[in-house]
Design a protein around this motif. Structure first.
Motif, PDB file in Angstrom:
ATOM      1  N   LEU A  61     -76.940 -70.857 177.120  1.00  0.00           N
ATOM      2  CA  LEU A  61     -75.389 -70.475 177.324  1.00  0.00           C
ATOM      3  C   LEU A  61     -75.723 -69.355 179.176  1.00  0.00           C
ATOM      4  N   ASN A  62     -76.074 -70.466 179.968  1.00  0.00           N
ATOM      5  CA  ASN A  62     -75.615 -70.985 181.620  1.00  0.00           C
ATOM      6  C   ASN A  62     -77.163 -70.413 182.040  1.00  0.00           C
ATOM      7  N   LEU A  63     -78.092 -70.383 181.213  1.00  0.00           N
ATOM      8  CA  LEU A  63     -80.042 -69.833 181.306  1.00  0.00           C
ATOM      9  C   LEU A  63     -80.327 -71.749 181.657  1.00  0.00           C
ATOM     10  N   ASP A  64     -81.201 -71.298 182.514  1.00  0.00           N
ATOM     11  CA  ASP A  64     -81.722 -72.986 182.993  1.00  0.00           C
ATOM     12  C   ASP A  64     -82.955 -73.015 182.151  1.00  0.00           C
ATOM     13  N   TYR A  65     -84.366 -73.859 182.630  1.00  0.00           N
ATOM     14  CA  TYR A  65     -84.878 -74.318 181.689  1.00  0.00           C
ATOM     15  C   TYR A  65     -86.458 -72.837 181.781  1.00  0.00           C
ATOM     16  N   TRP A  66     -86.366 -72.340 182.880  1.00  0.00           N
ATOM     17  CA  TRP A  66     -87.158 -72.009 182.839  1.00  0.00           C
ATOM     18  C   TRP A  66     -87.557 -70.404 182.827  1.00  0.00           C
ATOM     19  N   GLN A  67     -86.071 -70.039 182.376  1.00  0.00           N
ATOM     20  CA  GLN A  67     -85.535 -68.843 182.203  1.00  0.00           C
ATOM     21  C   GLN A  67     -85.871 -68.724 180.498  1.00  0.00           C
ATOM     22  N   MET A  68     -85.379 -69.866 180.077  1.00  0.00           N
ATOM     23  CA  MET A  68     -85.388 -70.024 178.336  1.00  0.00           C
ATOM     24  C   MET A  68     -87.102 -69.679 178.417  1.00  0.00           C
ATOM     25  N   ASN A  69     -87.820 -70.898 179.504  1.00  0.00           N
ATOM     26  CA  ASN A  69     -88.804 -71.140 178.847  1.00  0.00           C
ATOM     27  C   ASN A  69     -89.561 -69.393 178.672  1.00  0.00           C
ATOM     28  N   ARG A  70     -89.513 -68.503 179.626  1.00  0.00           N
ATOM     29  CA  ARG A  70     -90.048 -67.657 180.088  1.00  0.00           C
ATOM     30  C   ARG A  70     -89.741 -66.307 178.768  1.00  0.00           C
ATOM     31  N   LEU A  71     -88.191 -66.973 177.815  1.00  0.00           N
ATOM     32  CA  LEU A  71     -88.315 -65.428 176.623  1.00  0.00           C
ATOM     33  C   LEU A  71     -89.493 -66.406 175.687  1.00  0.00           C
ATOM     34  N   GLY A  72     -88.917 -67.088 175.483  1.00  0.00           N
ATOM     35  CA  GLY A  72     -89.454 -68.414 174.091  1.00  0.00           C
ATOM     36  C   GLY A  72     -89.842 -69.386 173.954  1.00  0.00           C
ATOM     37  N   GLY A  73     -90.893 -69.254 175.196  1.00  0.00           N
ATOM     38  CA  GLY A  73     -92.098 -70.528 175.872  1.00  0.00           C
ATOM     39  C   GLY A  73     -91.396 -71.737 174.951  1.00  0.00           C
ATOM     40  N   ASP A  74     -92.747 -72.792 174.999  1.00  0.00           N
ATOM     41  CA  ASP A  74     -91.871 -74.190 174.707  1.00  0.00           C
ATOM     42  C   ASP A  74     -92.624 -75.200 173.888  1.00  0.00           C
ATOM     43  N   PRO A  75     -92.674 -74.866 172.057  1.00  0.00           N
ATOM     44  CA  PRO A  75     -91.859 -74.954 172.246  1.00  0.00           C
ATOM     45  C   PRO A  75     -90.712 -73.582 171.887  1.00  0.00           C
ATOM     46  N   PHE A  76     -89.560 -73.200 172.282  1.00  0.00           N
ATOM     47  CA  PHE A  76     -88.513 -72.097 171.870  1.00  0.00           C
ATOM     48  C   PHE A  76     -88.833 -71.295 170.522  1.00  0.00           C
ATOM     49  N   ASN A  77     -89.495 -70.117 170.886  1.00  0.00           N
ATOM     50  CA  ASN A  77     -89.676 -69.686 169.214  1.00  0.00           C
ATOM     51  C   ASN A  77     -89.130 -68.330 169.273  1.00  0.00           C
ATOM     52  N   MET A  78     -87.905 -67.999 168.163  1.00  0.00           N
ATOM     53  CA  MET A  78     -86.796 -67.000 168.308  1.00  0.00           C
ATOM     54  C   MET A  78     -87.990 -65.679 168.199  1.00  0.00           C
ATOM     55  N   THR A  79     -88.641 -65.618 167.825  1.00  0.00           N
ATOM     56  CA  THR A  79     -89.243 -64.358 167.660  1.00  0.00           C
ATOM     57  C   THR A  79     -89.667 -63.734 168.874  1.00  0.00           C
ATOM     58  N   VAL A  80     -91.013 -65.033 169.402  1.00  0.00           N
ATOM     59  CA  VAL A  80     -91.592 -64.136 170.245  1.00  0.00           C
ATOM     60  C   VAL A  80     -90.100 -64.440 171.487  1.00  0.00           C
ATOM     61  N   ALA A  81     -89.092 -64.696 171.683  1.00  0.00           N
ATOM     62  CA  ALA A  81     -87.735 -64.135 172.662  1.00  0.00           C
ATOM     63  C   ALA A  81     -86.753 -63.094 171.729  1.00  0.00           C
ATOM     64  N   ALA A  82     -87.730 -63.123 170.651  1.00  0.00           N
ATOM     65  CA  ALA A  82     -86.826 -62.073 170.544  1.00  0.00           C
ATOM     66  C   ALA A  82     -87.730 -60.252 171.457  1.00  0.00           C
ATOM     67  N   LEU A  83     -88.433 -60.688 171.019  1.00  0.00           N
ATOM     68  CA  LEU A  83     -89.771 -59.176 170.989  1.00  0.00           C
ATOM     69  C   LEU A  83     -89.377 -59.722 172.618  1.00  0.00           C
ATOM     70  N   ARG A  84     -89.733 -60.000 173.728  1.00  0.00           N
ATOM     71  CA  ARG A  84     -89.122 -60.249 174.646  1.00  0.00           C
ATOM     72  C   ARG A  84     -88.195 -59.819 174.914  1.00  0.00           C
ATOM     73  N   MET A  85     -86.727 -59.455 174.573  1.00  0.00           N
ATOM     74  CA  MET A  85     -85.527 -59.506 174.862  1.00  0.00           C
ATOM     75  C   MET A  85     -85.789 -57.539 173.861  1.00  0.00           C
ATOM     76  N   ALA A  86     -86.783 -56.996 173.144  1.00  0.00           N
ATOM     77  CA  ALA A  86     -85.813 -55.783 172.622  1.00  0.00           C
ATOM     78  C   ALA A  86     -87.048 -54.878 173.649  1.00  0.00           C
ATOM     79  N   ARG A  87     -86.041 -53.718 173.718  1.00  0.00           N
ATOM     80  CA  ARG A  87     -87.277 -52.094 174.097  1.00  0.00           C
ATOM     81  C   ARG A  87     -88.443 -51.635 172.822  1.00  0.00           C
TER      82      ARG A  87
END
Length: 540
Positions: free
Chosen positions: A226-252
């Protein structure tokens, strides 16, 4: 609850609203269905986002060889309202249009369902099978739910204060919110911080396989960046991209679905930098859907619960006879076990020492009804079902397996059995809401102290526990844990449950009353939704 509350958009991959509305698989969907029914009862400002699954999950029957056979068919519904709205998402560099349907039929808040089965789509089967196929299709379906869901809300003109992600499947909704803000001129960091103020997240299974991980190459190919780059996606979900990790980092804020699960989840995800607090909001069930009206009235009026239960039990026995040809005995102890066939749930634990349990099965003193599906791609789970079928053939008058598990079977079992058996490997059961349904119907739980049961169990008063609270960390191998728990199960079942049932009906009736008293409000979906508003949705 008052009308000044924040407006919530609840995202979930599946919803269990009615047995004939085949857009659910199991516990996650039933929970979601109960939540949006309770939200309607409480008149709180909530809408729900899901997917219109053309072929549902799977119809699963037992073949001549005693093994599960998967079948699929197309379901049509005449009660869905056409909103007239279509929204696009981009998948594999192709535009996929999504029609938006609305459902309010089942006394639920508005549920908006996304549907890719349109003439203009080359990929019109993307919304065919719930949890079907493989990684590419799963990511596509999650783009539809998350990205399509946000775009549908925009097109429908629904202003949202809080986006609630139920499990990790809606994660791409968070990426879409970030993308929107970056298009308005915010930096990635600014967009992430702003988005975090809008998202809350419920984490479920503590079993690693239930927390999806995807390679970045796949996500980029599918259009999930969605127009983000690898480094931004990696910051959210790691590599490989973990959906739960990303959800945690995007939630308050995030929650586990039981108090024990809160502890398990905080330990499990302690490595995630930037994650919010994971609080505990124990699941609940919708009383109006799952508690038999006759047993509720008998309880409130102080009437004979055993008499009413026996009437409901006979209805279950007739139901089983119609489905299987097996005629169970209404005067004999009837155990229910209904779970997704997964190794950690140990559906066949009761057969561990067959020599010990066999006399009870041969005499009919103990009868057991099993139900549950395995995921179509889970051959281990299918093997567990095949093993149960083997015992059903060996003890044809006391062991029964009900095929093609659905909400109707779930309701019949949690109302009509005498005992509700649950024996996961602690602490791998996040919650286990079927036990709540059973308990508020006076069906006594006999369970490992996992999920919700540690919060409810008063041993020998409103049900029984076995296993002494020990779990996977207390033994060197799973085999040792399984042997320990099987031994504890036999001790409680044969030395406490069976004697009480056959020799002390007065105590049994007292335990039924205590079971209902201790669960029908404390473990209701209404209590759960109120806690979501008080502890998660309303900013402190």
């Amino acid at each position: 609850m008052n009308k000044t509350l924040p407006k919530v958009a609840y995202f979930c991959m599946e919803y269990g609203l009615d047995t004939n509305f085949k857009i659910y698989s199991g516990g996650l969907g039933i929970l979601a269905g109960d939540i949006i029914k309770a939200a309607k009862d409480l008149e709180v400002p909530m809408v729900a986002i899901g997917i219109k699954w053309k072929q549902g999950y799977v119809d699963q029957y037992i073949g001549q060889d005693g093994k599960p056979v998967d079948t699929y068919r197309v379901y049509e519904y005449d009660f869905l309202e056409d909103t007239g709205v279509k929204v696009p998402v981009e998948i594999r560099d192709r535009k996929v249009w999504l029609k938006v349907w609305k459902c309010e039929k089942f006394n639920n808040v508005p549920l908006y369902l996304l549907d890719a089965d349109l003439d203009e789509n080359a990929d019109r089967l993307l919304t065919a099978q719930l949890y079907g196929w493989f990684a590419e299709e799963r990511v596509a379906q999650e783009i539809i739910l998350g990205v399509g869901g946000v775009r549908a809300l925009r097109e429908l003109g629904i202003d949202v204060d809080v986006y609630h992600f139920n499990d990790n499947h809606p994660v791409f909704a968070g990426l879409e919110l970030i993308r929107e803000k970056m298009e308005e001129g915010m930096s990635f960091n600014e967009a992430l911080e702003k988005t975090r103020e809008e998202i809350v997240f419920t984490t479920h299974t503590p079993v690693p396989a239930g927390n999806e991980v995807h390679p970045h190459r796949l996500l980029e190919y599918m259009g999930a960046y969605l127009n983000l780059d690898y480094w931004q996606m990696n910051r959210l979900g790691g590599d490989p991209f973990n959906m739960t990790v990303a959800a945690l980092r995007m939630a308050r804020i995030a929650n586990g679905v039981a108090q024990l699960h809160k502890e398990t989840a905080n330990d499990m995800w302690s490595f995630v930098e930037g994650r919010p607090e994971i609080i505990g909001i124990t699941n609940g069930v919708h009383n109006g859907t799952w508690q038999d009206e006759r047993i509720r009235k008998a309880y409130e009026n102080g009437e004979d619960l055993l008499k009413v239960h026996q009437e409901i039990k006979k209805e279950l026995i007739e139901f089983v006879e119609k489905r299987t040809g097996v005629k169970l005995d209404a005067d004999k102890l009837l155990i229910g076990f209904s779970r997704r066939a997964a190794p950690y749930k140990r559906s066949n634990l009761i057969f561990t020492d067959e020599k010990l349990i066999a006399p009870y099965l041969e005499s009919g003193k103990i009868q057991i009804i099993f139900a549950g599906k395995a995921h179509p791609n889970d051959y281990t789970g299918k093997g567990i079902i095949a093993d149960i079928i083997k015992y059903a053939k060996k003890y044809p008058n006391s062991v029964v397996f009900l095929e093609n598990y659905d909400m109707e079977i779930g309701a019949m079992l949690t109302r009509g059995c005498d005992i509700w058996l649950n024996n996961p490997r602690r602490p791998q059961e996040a919650s286990g809401t079927s036990g709540m349904k059973a308990a508020m119907n006076g069906v006594l739980n006999c369970s490992i102290l996992d999920g919700w049961w540690p919060e409810a169990c008063n041993h020998g008063v409103n049900g029984w526990q076995f296993g002494d609270g020990k779990g996977v960390d207390d033994f060197e191998t799973l085999e040792e844990l399984d042997a320990h728990d099987a031994k504890c199960l036999y001790e409680v079942l044969l030395n406490e449950v069976v004697p009480t049932y056959y020799e002390n009906k007065t105590k049994w009736a007292e335990m039924m009353r205590e079971s209902i008293k201790s669960t029908q409000e404390k473990f209701s979906a209404a209590r759960m939704v109120k806690e979501y508003y008080d502890l998660m949705y309303i900013k402190k």
